[in-house]
Design a protein around this motif. Structure first.
Motif, PDB file in Angstrom:
ATOM      1  N   UNK A 310      -4.369 -11.121  -1.780  1.00 14.25           N
ATOM      2  CA  UNK A 310      -5.609 -10.357  -1.864  1.00 14.25           C
ATOM      3  C   UNK A 310      -6.589 -10.837  -0.790  1.00 14.25           C
ATOM      4  N   UNK A 311      -6.889 -10.004   0.209  1.00 10.31           N
ATOM      5  CA  UNK A 311      -6.459  -8.607   0.342  1.00 10.31           C
ATOM      6  C   UNK A 311      -4.999  -8.495   0.769  1.00 10.31           C
ATOM      7  N   UNK A 312      -4.424  -7.339   0.459  1.00 14.03           N
ATOM      8  CA  UNK A 312      -3.059  -7.076   0.899  1.00 14.03           C
ATOM      9  C   UNK A 312      -3.003  -6.998   2.430  1.00 14.03           C
ATOM     10  N   UNK A 313      -3.942  -6.265   2.992  1.00 10.21           N
ATOM     11  CA  UNK A 313      -4.029  -6.164   4.451  1.00 10.21           C
ATOM     12  C   UNK A 313      -5.419  -5.679   4.823  1.00 10.21           C
ATOM     13  N   UNK A 339     -10.000  -2.203   4.116  1.00  7.13           N
ATOM     14  CA  UNK A 339      -9.242  -3.280   3.476  1.00  7.13           C
ATOM     15  C   UNK A 339      -8.480  -2.700   2.296  1.00  7.13           C
ATOM     16  N   UNK A 340      -7.279  -3.212   2.078  1.00  6.13           N
ATOM     17  CA  UNK A 340      -6.451  -2.810   0.951  1.00  6.13           C
ATOM     18  C   UNK A 340      -6.332  -4.012   0.036  1.00  6.13           C
ATOM     19  N   UNK A 341      -6.835  -3.883  -1.193  1.00  8.53           N
ATOM     20  CA  UNK A 341      -6.909  -5.006  -2.116  1.00  8.53           C
ATOM     21  C   UNK A 341      -5.775  -4.953  -3.136  1.00  8.53           C
ATOM     22  N   UNK A 342      -5.530  -6.089  -3.752  1.00 14.21           N
ATOM     23  CA  UNK A 342      -4.487  -6.171  -4.781  1.00 14.21           C
ATOM     24  C   UNK A 342      -4.852  -5.267  -5.953  1.00 14.21           C
ATOM     25  N   UNK A 343      -3.882  -4.477  -6.406  1.00 16.58           N
ATOM     26  CA  UNK A 343      -4.082  -3.637  -7.578  1.00 16.58           C
ATOM     27  C   UNK A 343      -4.702  -2.281  -7.313  1.00 16.58           C
ATOM     28  N   UNK A 344      -5.080  -1.981  -6.070  1.00 18.21           N
ATOM     29  CA  UNK A 344      -5.677  -0.676  -5.782  1.00 18.21           C
ATOM     30  C   UNK A 344      -4.639   0.437  -5.902  1.00 18.21           C
ATOM     31  N   UNK A 372      -6.818  -2.487  18.172  1.00 18.93           N
ATOM     32  CA  UNK A 372      -7.321  -3.168  16.994  1.00 18.93           C
ATOM     33  C   UNK A 372      -6.284  -4.096  16.380  1.00 18.93           C
ATOM     34  N   UNK A 373      -6.486  -4.404  15.113  1.00 13.70           N
ATOM     35  CA  UNK A 373      -5.641  -5.408  14.475  1.00 13.70           C
ATOM     36  C   UNK A 373      -5.362  -5.027  13.021  1.00 13.70           C
ATOM     37  N   UNK A 374      -4.129  -5.272  12.595  1.00 11.36           N
ATOM     38  CA  UNK A 374      -3.750  -5.152  11.187  1.00 11.36           C
ATOM     39  C   UNK A 374      -3.391  -6.556  10.695  1.00 11.36           C
ATOM     40  N   UNK A 375      -4.199  -7.107   9.818  1.00 16.21           N
ATOM     41  CA  UNK A 375      -3.981  -8.455   9.292  1.00 16.21           C
ATOM     42  C   UNK A 375      -3.345  -8.359   7.911  1.00 16.21           C
ATOM     43  N   UNK A 376      -2.133  -8.855   7.783  1.00 16.36           N
ATOM     44  CA  UNK A 376      -1.405  -8.791   6.514  1.00 16.36           C
ATOM     45  C   UNK A 376      -1.646 -10.057   5.698  1.00 16.36           C
TER      46      UNK A 376
END
Length: 679
Positions: A310-313, A339-344, A372-376
Motif C-alpha cells: 500500500x500503495x499498490x502503485x 495512486x492505486x491503494x490496497x483494497x480499492x 513519467x514514472x510508474x512506481x510499484x
C-alpha cells in the motif's frame, strides 16, 4: 404471431428442443436466455429458416421481413457507408430495377422506380446508414474507409449496422453487445427501444436485457418457458421457483455463514473495514443469485494474496501510448498522476478509443510508459485479463498442459500444491472435469477459454487484478460467479467493462479516461451514461460543423446523420470560434460568482447535513421511548421516559425550524446568483 407448438429439433445427435411450445406476439421484445450450449442459436436458426423442425408445428407469418446479423467476417473493399447501405435489401432491389429500366429506356418503369425509391426512403438512406455507423462508435473520417481495413471487432460492428439498416418485422440479435464499448451499447439500447418490429435478442448483459426486453423465454433442458417481464423479473420468478427446492440452497449455506462470520468479526476494525464491506457485497449478491448459481453448479473464489502493498502503485506525471509500425510515437494520455491503494475497486470508464486499454496494458507491463514514472509497491503481483487474452492460449494444448506450464513458471514461490492430481482437482473447480482437461483449447468455446484464463489468474494469487472486458464470452451465471468472487477478493481491482451490472456490483469508485488524461469521475453509472450521450452529441456536432466548412455539398447528409444519432433530450455543446475579450471576461465573472456562491452556501449545506443526522438520531430515540412507554414500567421510569420524550420532541421542533430557515437562505442565495448571471 410466431407460434411453436410441441416442437422437436435436433442438431446432430443432440436434442435441442423436446416438445417445446411458445408464442411470440407482434411487437414484443423478447430476451432468449439459457446456459451456454442450451440451444439458443439453434432456435434462432429455426426462426430464420436455416433449420427445420423434426416434429411439431412451427408457424412464421409469411409476410414478415427478417433481419439478423451475419456471422461471417466481411472481406470487401467496399466503403463502410455503402456496405451498411446495402443492408436495406428493398432499396438495393429498387435501385437495380431503376438501372434496368434506364437500360431498357422504359419511361413508365423509370417513373415507377423513382416513386418506389421515394417510398422506400432513398432520399435519406445515406444519412440513416451513416447515423448507424457513427452511433456504433466509428469516426466521421472512417465513413468511406474500406471494410477490409477495419479490425475484426469493428467489422462485426458494421455487420450489426447493416442488420439495423434492413427494414424488418422481426429482428434477431445474437450477442450484439460482445464487440461494443459502453458508449455504443448505450446508443444501441436507445435505438432498439424505438424499433417498431418484433425483437428477439440473445445476450449475457443483464442491464441490456432489462433495458430492451419485456418478455423472457428461458431455454432449459430442451424446453421453453415464457416469463412476462425483463431479465430481472425473470430472475425473481425463477428464484422463487428454485426456492421451493431447498436442496438448491444447501451448497451455499456454508459459504454464507463463512462470509457472515468474517463480517461480524472485522467490520469494526479499521484495517479490515474495506474487506468486510466487500464481504457484505458478496453476501448480498449471493443471496440474490443463489438459485441461479446453484443451478449452474459453478462458483469460485480468489486465493488470499500473500501480501498487500500500500500503495499498490503510483503514477507520476505519466504518459501512455504506443509506437506505430513505422516507429512513430502516439501519445494518448499524458500528465497522469494517480495512486492505486490496497483494497480499492476502481471502474475505468471512457468512450471508445480514449485509452482505457492502453492505460491497463501499461500498468500490466505490456507497454512501457512514454514518459513519467510508474512506481510499484514491494511484492506487487498482477493478474491481467486482456481482451485478446483468449487468443494467447495455445490452441493445440489442453487445460492441464496450460496449468502444468504455469505451475513450472511460478516455481516454488507459489504455495499452492502443483502435483498433476492437484491441478486436475483445481481445474475441476472451474468446471473442467473428466475428459475436458485433455480437450484441445482450440476446440473450446469462448466461454470455456475465458474460464481457463480466470483459472490461471486465480492460481497466481495476484494482489492487483487488471480486468479488460473479462465478460465478453461469459454467460450470465458465470458473470454472476465472477462478481461474487471479485467482491470476496482481498486485493485491488481495476476493471474495464461494458457490463454495467458487474461495474455496479464490484466498483466503489470510477476513473474517467478521456480528452488525453485520467481523472476521478464523481457520479454513478447513470451519470456516466448521460455524460456519454452529451459527449457523443458534442463530437458529432463538431464533426458536422467541420464538414460544413470543408464541403457545403455534404451538409444535408451530416446534419441528418448527427440529428438521428442523438437523443432529442440530450444537451449538446457545439464548438464555437475563439471567444472575444468581452466573452472571456463574462465567463471569468461567471466563474467568480459561482465560486463566491459556493463559499457562502457551503457552511449552510454543512449545517443542514448535521441537522439531518441529528434529526435521524432523535427520531430513532423518540420511537424507542414511545415503544418503551407501551410496556409495564416503574413510576420513576415512566417519569424519566416522559421527560426525555418531551425533550426530544422540543429539540426536533427547533431543529426543523432551523432547517427551514437554512433552506430559505440557500434558495435566496441561488436566486441572487441567477439574477447576477442573467444580468
Amino acid at each position: 404471431m410466431i407460434t411453436l407448438k410441441d416442437i422437436c429439433l435436433r442438431r446432430g445427435s443432440k436434442l435441442v428442443l423436446d416438445h417445446a411450445s411458445a408464442t411470440i406476439h407482434p411487437g414484443e421484445r423478447v430476451g432468449l436466455v439459457g446456459r451456454n450450449g442450451a440451444g439458443k442459436s439453434s432456435l434462432f436458426a429455426l426462426l430464420s429458416g436455416d433449420l427445420h423442425e423434426d416434429s411439431g408445428e412451427f408457424f412464421f407469418p409469411p409476410g414478415w421481413r427478417l433481419a439478423q446479423v451475419a456471422q461471417e467476417m466481411p472481406e470487401t473493399d467496399e466503403p463502410a457507408t455503402e456496405f451498411v447501405l446495402h443492408g436495406d435489401t428493398r432499396l438495393v432491389e429498387l435501385r437495380q430495377a431503376l438501372q434496368q429500366a434506364e437500360r431498357d429506356g422504359n419511361g413508365m418503369a423509370i417513373a415507377q422506380a423513382h416513386s418506389d425509391l421515394a417510398d422506400a426512403g432513398a432520399h435519406d438512406a445515406v444519412a440513416r446508414a451513416q447515423a448507424l455507423i457513427l452511433g456504433l462508435g466509428f469516426q466521421v473520417a472512417e465513413l468511406d474507409r474500406p471494410v477490409r481495413s477495419f479490425s475484426g471487432g469493428w467489422r462485426m460492428r458494421l455487420q450489426l449496422a447493416r442488420a439495423l439498416m434492413c427494414p424488418s418485422d422481426l429482428l434477431l440479435l445474437d450477442e450484439p453487445t460482445n464487440h461494443l464499448d459502453l458508449d455504443a451499447l448505450v446508443w444501441l439500447e436507445a435505438w432498439l427501444q424505438r424499433y417498431a418490429g418484433t425483437l428477439i435478442v440473445i445476450s449475457h448483459d443483464r442491464e441490456f436485457l432489462d433495458a430492451v426486453t419485456t418478455v423472457t423465454l428461458h431455454l432449459e433442458q430442451a424446453r421453453l418457458t415464457r416469463y412476462g417481464g425483463n431479465y430481472s423479473r425473470f430472475e425473481e420468478l425463477r428464484a422463487q421457483q428454485l426456492a421451493l427446492q431447498q436442496s438448491a440452497y444447501a451448497r451455499q449455506q456454508d459459504k454464507i455463514a463463512h462470509l457472515q462470520k468474517f463480517i461480524d468479526r472485522f467490520k469494526a476494525k479499521a484495517t479490515k473495514a474495506r474487506q468486510a464491506q466487500s464481504r457484505v457485497k458478496a453476501l448480498e449478491r449471493m443471496e440474490k443469485i443463489a438459485p441461479v448459481l446453484a443451478e449452474a453448479e459453478f462458483s469460485f473464489e480468489f486465493k488470499e494474496p500473500p501480501n498487500l502493498p500500500n500503495p499498490m502503485l503510483t503514477l507520476s506525471d505519466a504518459a501512455f501510448g504506443y509506437r506505430s509500425a513505422d516507429g512513430q510515437v502516439r501519445t494518448i494520455l499524458q500528465h497522469v498522476n494517480r495512486s492505486v491503494l490496497a483494497g480499492q475497486r476502481i471502474g475505468i470508464l471512457g468512450a471508445n478509443g480514449q485509452g482505457k486499454s492502453t492505460l491497463v496494458k501499461t500498468i500490466a507491463r505490456q507497454l512501457p510508459p512514454l514518459a513519467g514514472r510508474i512506481t510499484e509497491g514491494k511484492g506487487l503481483r498482477i493478474g491481467y485479463f486482456a481482451q485478446q487474452e483468449l487468443d494467447l492460449l495455445r490452441p493445440g494444448e489442453n487445460p492441464l498442459e496450460h496449468m502444468v506450464r504455469l505451475a513450472r513458471e511460478l516455481g516454488p514461490t507459489n504455495t499452492v500444491p502443483s502435483r498433476e492430481q492437484d491441478l486436475r482437482n483445481y481445474l475441476g473447480s472451474f468446471n473442467f472435469s473428466g475428459d475436458m482437461v485433455q480437450q484441445a483449447v482450440g476446440s473450446m468455446s469462448g466461454g470455456e477459454k475465458a474460464r481457463l484464463v480466470l483459472a490461471m489468474i486465480v492460481w497466481q494469487r495476484p494482489n492487483l487484478l487488471l480486468l479488460d472486458e473479462p465478460t465478453n464470452h461469459l454467460d450470465l451465471v458465470t458473470r454472476e460467479a465472477l462478481a461474487v468472487a471479485l467482491n470476496g477478493f482481498d486485493g485491488t481491482v481495476m476493471l474495464v467493462s461494458h457490463d454495467r451490472a458487474l461495474l455496479r456490483s464490484v466498483c466503489d469508485e470510477f476513473w474517467l479516461v478521456g480528452r488525453g488524461t485520467v481523472a476521478p469521475f464523481d457520479g454513478d453509472l447513470d451519470d456516466y451514461q448521460r455524460y456519454l450521450l452529451e459527449e457523443s452529441r458534442r463530437l458529432r456536432e463538431l464533426a458536422r460543423l467541420q464538414a460544413v466548412q470543408a464541403d457545403a455539398a455534404n451538409t444535408p447528409e451530416f446534419i441528418a446523420a448527427s440529428a438521428d444519432v442523438s437523443s432529442a433530450n440530450t444537451v449538446f455543446y457545439p464548438e464555437t470560434a475563439a471567444p472575444t475579450v468581452s466573452q472571456r471576461e463574462a465567463r471569468r465573472q461567471s466563474a467568480q460568482a459561482r465560486q463566491q456562491l459556493a463559499e457562502k452556501t457551503r457552511p449552510l449545506q454543512r449545517e443542514i447535513a448535521q441537522i439531518d443526522a441529528r434529526l435521524a438520531a432523535l427520531s430513532a430515540e423518540k420511537s424507542a421511548l414511545e415503544e418503551r412507554l407501551t410496556q409495564p414500567l416503574a413510576p420513576a421510569d415512566i417519569a424519566n421516559c416522559g421527560r426525555r420524550l418531551k425533550e426530544c420532541s422540543d429539540e426536533i421542533a427547533a431543529l426543523e425550524d432551523r432547517w427551514l430557515e437554512l433552506g430559505a437562505a440557500l434558495e435566496a442565495l441561488s436566486a441572487a446568483a441567477d439574477t447576477v448571471a442573467a444580468g
